[in-house]
Scaffold this motif. Structure first.
Motif, PDB file in Angstrom:
ATOM      1  N   VAL A 295     -10.468  -3.623   0.841  1.00 13.58           N
ATOM      2  CA  VAL A 295      -9.270  -3.559   1.598  1.00 13.58           C
ATOM      3  C   VAL A 295      -9.358  -3.917   2.738  1.00 13.58           C
ATOM      4  CG1 VAL A 295      -7.075  -2.559   2.149  1.00 13.58           C
ATOM      5  CG2 VAL A 295      -8.127  -1.610   0.123  1.00 13.58           C
ATOM      6  N   ARG A 296      -8.612  -5.143   3.244  1.00 13.89           N
ATOM      7  CA  ARG A 296      -8.792  -5.472   4.713  1.00 13.89           C
ATOM      8  C   ARG A 296      -8.379  -4.580   5.451  1.00 13.89           C
ATOM      9  NH1 ARG A 296      -5.552 -11.199   4.505  1.00 13.89           N
ATOM     10  NH2 ARG A 296      -4.010  -9.638   3.589  1.00 13.89           N
ATOM     11  N   LEU A 297      -9.019  -4.300   6.435  1.00 14.35           N
ATOM     12  CA  LEU A 297      -8.823  -3.291   7.534  1.00 14.35           C
ATOM     13  C   LEU A 297      -8.433  -3.999   8.801  1.00 14.35           C
ATOM     14  CD1 LEU A 297     -11.675  -0.799   7.082  1.00 14.35           C
ATOM     15  CD2 LEU A 297      -9.368  -0.503   6.082  1.00 14.35           C
ATOM     16  N   PRO A 298      -7.529  -3.365   9.630  1.00 10.85           N
ATOM     17  CA  PRO A 298      -7.000  -1.938   9.651  1.00 10.85           C
ATOM     18  C   PRO A 298      -5.507  -2.117   8.801  1.00 10.85           C
ATOM     19  CG  PRO A 298      -6.292  -3.046  11.569  1.00 10.85           C
ATOM     20  CD  PRO A 298      -7.176  -3.887  10.857  1.00 10.85           C
ATOM     21  N   LEU A 299      -5.408  -0.838   8.146  1.00  9.56           N
ATOM     22  CA  LEU A 299      -4.146  -0.610   7.325  1.00  9.56           C
ATOM     23  C   LEU A 299      -3.382   0.327   8.242  1.00  9.56           C
ATOM     24  CD1 LEU A 299      -5.737   0.434   3.965  1.00  9.56           C
ATOM     25  CD2 LEU A 299      -4.420  -1.417   4.636  1.00  9.56           C
ATOM     26  N   PRO A 300      -1.955   0.665   8.072  1.00  5.66           N
ATOM     27  CA  PRO A 300      -1.467   1.710   8.858  1.00  5.66           C
ATOM     28  C   PRO A 300      -1.872   2.923   8.823  1.00  5.66           C
ATOM     29  CG  PRO A 300       0.135   0.108   7.689  1.00  5.66           C
ATOM     30  CD  PRO A 300      -1.219  -0.227   7.224  1.00  5.66           C
ATOM     31  N   ALA A 301      -1.771   3.675   9.877  1.00  6.12           N
ATOM     32  CA  ALA A 301      -2.383   5.041   9.914  1.00  6.12           C
ATOM     33  C   ALA A 301      -2.192   5.829   8.593  1.00  6.12           C
ATOM     34  CB  ALA A 301      -2.074   5.913  11.186  1.00  6.12           C
ATOM     35  N   ARG A 302      -0.886   5.878   8.085  1.00  7.76           N
ATOM     36  CA  ARG A 302      -0.282   6.608   7.150  1.00  7.76           C
ATOM     37  C   ARG A 302      -0.919   6.491   5.823  1.00  7.76           C
ATOM     38  NH1 ARG A 302       3.653   3.494   8.757  1.00  7.76           N
ATOM     39  NH2 ARG A 302       4.741   2.289   7.385  1.00  7.76           N
ATOM     40  N   VAL A 303      -0.916   5.002   5.583  1.00  7.11           N
ATOM     41  CA  VAL A 303      -1.468   4.556   4.358  1.00  7.11           C
ATOM     42  C   VAL A 303      -2.913   4.704   4.221  1.00  7.11           C
ATOM     43  CG1 VAL A 303      -1.780   2.499   3.107  1.00  7.11           C
ATOM     44  CG2 VAL A 303       0.350   2.544   4.251  1.00  7.11           C
TER      45      VAL A 303
END
Length: 408
Positions: A295-303
């Motif tokens: 998965v391409r980072l960064p993701l939203p913190a909650r996800v």
């Protein structure tokens, strides 16, 4: 028994039998009952006993009008057999009684269906045995008047009892199935309520702690602002950071219960970047894990946190239910505006007799908690046994949009 029971199939259970073929009496009950009532009326009207216990055609002109009226009333009453089964049985017995001992005593099939309906649809269990006694008495009278062998009379009584017993057994099984579904739904609601209680506790522990830190830091900044401006700035920067973290918690309700080992900790939130460490830990515990995709980072913190927790709980479930040695695959895919997590295991670990035994039954806290995580983000989670053995879990988490406020 041809005099008392024309060749008519008993209707299958109408409702509530789980996991069975849904026949016409379940799909179209009113139409099926109308067809059944018409068929029995025609059978009792145009069929009579012939030589050698055979059934022969009877012309309508050979039937007296009063008898035809009795047949029509008994047949029409069958249409109400689901809603008024006891009344239908009484009508069938009353219509049968005047014809006993004659060649017109062919309402036995109607009585059989009425007894089945009493067992299947009557709420009061007292009427079934009374109806069987009345039907057995009618068969006995018919046998005495027509000089039938006692074997035929006994067989007819057994068929009458069997019809009622079959209906009663199907009713009891349907009631057990309904109770089981209610218990499962109640257990699922209890688990969700318990998870949400943990959610509230976690929210209190995390947010209240950070708000307390903000209060302390803000007070310290106010006291030293005149004498130590640099220290006051540092304190306010700490307040700002804690406020952002607390606001994120409040807005997105990450509230999923951390594993027991982490409940007391308030360290940095885990994410998919920590997945190699998690995989190394479960491999040390004996699980054969492979991870593919990314998965391409960064993701939203909650996800990011929810994705990590779902993988963590899924691997924990595999280890707990299937045991060490289970081959497990974790597939991660970033698809447009969402993340898909798929966890597969073959269920062939050490010490577990079967995968179905491990995963069947009421839903556990782990799957319910993972589903709560996914739904709170506006996503979904599906977990079920694989046809060839093992288990499959698929979670889809959107990376855009607001989380939902309630879980289905």
């Amino acid at each position: 028994m041809n005099r008392t029971a024309p060749h008519t199939e008993l209707p299958p259970a109408s409702r509530g039998v789980p996991g069975r073929f849904r026949g016409p009496f379940t799909r179209w009950p009113r139409t099926a009952d109308a067809v059944l009532a018409t068929a029995l009326f025609l059978a009792t009207t145009f069929l009579e006993e012939g030589p050698g216990d055979s059934l022969v055609f009877r012309p309508l002109t050979d039937l007296p009008p009063p008898v035809l009226i009795l047949f029509a009333v008994a047949g029409a009453a069958l249409y109400r057999r689901r809603h008024r089964p006891v009344a239908v049985l009484c009508v069938a017995l009353a219509a049968w009684a005047p014809t006993l001992g004659s060649s017109y005593a062919t309402l036995g099939g109607v009585v059989i269906v009425a007894l089945y309906s009493v067992g299947r649809h009557a709420d009061d269990t007292r009427w079934g045995p009374l109806g069987i006694v009345a039907a057995a008495a009618a068969i006995t009278v018919d046998g005495l008047l027509a000089s039938l062998p006692w074997g035929d009379v006994g067989f007819g009584a057994v068929v009458m009892f069997g019809a009622w017993y079959l209906g009663r057994r199907l009713r009891l099984r349907a009631e057990r199935a309904v109770r089981l579904r209610q218990e499962q739904a109640a257990e699922a609601r209890r688990i969700v309520a318990e998870e949400r209680t943990h959610i509230a506790r976690e929210l209190h522990d995390v947010v209240a702690h950070r708000v307390s830190m903000m209060t302390v830091q803000a007070g310290a900044a106010r006291m030293v602002a005149a004498e130590d401006p640099q220290g006051a700035l540092e304190a306010m920067a700490a307040v700002e950071e804690a406020g952002r973290q607390a606001l994120d918690e409040l807005r997105h309700l990450l509230g999923v219960l951390r594993p027991e080992a982490e409940r007391g900790g308030l360290g940095p939130q885990a994410g998919l970047a920590d997945l190699p460490r998690l995989v190394a830990e479960v491999r040390e515990a004996g699980l054969d894990v492979s991870v593919t995709g990314g998965v391409r980072l960064p993701l939203p913190a909650r996800v990011d946190l929810s994705a990590y927790r779902i993988v963590q709980e899924a691997l924990t479930n595999v280890l707990k239910h299937s045991g060490p040695g289970t081959r497990t695959e974790v597939h991660l895919r970033g698809e447009g505006d969402g993340v898909t997590i798929e966890v597969l295991d073959d269920g062939r670990g050490v010490g577990v007799p079967s995968v179905s035994a491990a995963h069947d039954g009421l839903p556990g806290h782990g799957i319910v908690g993972m589903r709560e995580r996914a739904v709170l983000l506006g996503g979904s989670l599906d977990a079920r046994p694989r046809p060839g053995g093992g288990f499959r879990l698929v979670a889809r988490l959107p990376t855009a949009g607001e989380p939902t406020g309630d879980a289905a």
